[in-house]
Write an enzyme that holds these catalytic residues in place. Sequence first.
Site, PDB file in Angstrom:
ATOM      1  N   CYS A  81      -2.668  15.217   3.136  1.00 47.83           N
ATOM      2  CA  CYS A  81      -3.789  15.103   2.198  1.00 47.83           C
ATOM      3  C   CYS A  81      -4.681  16.320   2.357  1.00 47.83           C
ATOM      4  O   CYS A  81      -4.858  16.828   3.454  1.00 47.83           O
ATOM      5  CB  CYS A  81      -4.573  13.822   2.502  1.00 47.83           C
ATOM      6  SG  CYS A  81      -5.948  13.522   1.365  1.00 47.83           S
ATOM      7  N   CYS A  97       0.858  -1.178   0.000  1.00 47.03           N
ATOM      8  CA  CYS A  97       0.000   0.000   0.000  1.00 47.03           C
ATOM      9  C   CYS A  97       0.902   1.239   0.000  1.00 47.03           C
ATOM     10  O   CYS A  97       1.686   1.447   0.925  1.00 47.03           O
ATOM     11  CB  CYS A  97      -0.869  -0.065   1.253  1.00 47.03           C
ATOM     12  SG  CYS A  97      -1.941   1.340   1.475  1.00 47.03           S
TER      13      CYS A  97
END
Length: 347
Positions: free
Chosen positions: A110, A103
């Site tokens: 973000c 991942c």
Amino acid sequence: MEDIYNYTLEELTKFCQAADYPRFLAQQVFNWIYRRRLEDFILMTNVSKDARKFLEDNFFFPRLKSLKKEESSDGTVKFLFGLSDGAAIESVYIPERERFTLCLSTQVGCKYACKFCASGRDGFQRNLAASEIINQYLSVSKDLNSKVTNIVFMGIGEPLDNLPNLIKAIQIFLEPKGLGFGKNKICVSTSGIIPGIREFAAASLGVKLSVSLHAAEDGTRTKIMPVNKKYPLKELIAVVKEFSLGQKRSVMFEYALIKGFNDSLRDAAALGKLIKGFDAKVNLINCNSSFEGFEPSPDEAIVEFTQELKKRGIFYFLRKSRGGDINAACGQLKAKFEKPNQGFRST
Ligand code: SAH
């Protein structure tokens, strides 16, 4: 000096040809760096001395700094990597029976601030370069000396907010003369950035798309995902449908079950209605509680929820959360970059 991992095979070929080197030079380099994992041009023995010098003069091999590595009781391993500017990111290795998933993060922080997710808590710092994305993979596979069969862009950041670098990194992963991943083995996850999905489709990479839905009604979704205000469900679903038809691919919808918030029969019915009639699957995961008010759903609620989906002919998977004990589960990644002590004094 150029960072070698920022170059796709096509770009490297052009670069070498512009200096009058043959096209196969770039292929040789890709073979050395991605198949044999060499980090030194001098050791590329089938490359002419002159070409080796040319490469040495123009390119360098950057490295991520390995800051921390934690292993969960379920075998999941979380890596904290330091970047050249002092920022930090995380990558998570998730071994299953035959599948070994990595991942990857695509940004430092973000912008999207989903309420249940830790990654956006401290805001956004910057995009990752393609090289920093590729290097997470190179570092993890080297450190663990084990294979990675699947890549998911589900770490820190919004992949479609960093499209040029994401596309470049995916091209490098897919390159048959290099890392050689299959299109089915790569999945990009988005919080639902409509123009990003369009642009991603236009790049025709053929890899999988996953959309983080988490609610099937605008009012509910907006409460936990502010991005829904800008890109509401009706338009989002329409563009995802377009993607699925255009790419001839089924799309995955991520749905984290949050106790008493989106896990009722009514929610399941709304979800069924919303995604009916096209090639989609739902990935249900019980919410990893990293914030107050976001508790995982009780088993009975999950049973009822899934029965309703079944009744409506919706395909779903019920995913088990992994790596929770080391904060490596979905929504728990939040690389803290330790600022040096500022000598703070209370006044
Ligand atoms: N920005 C992209 C990539 C992050 S992926 C996206 O939103 O899809 C991380 C996945 O984990 C997303 O599906 C996200 O919604 C999910 N997630 C975030 N916080 C979570 C939590 N607390 N519990 C379960 N899943 C969570």
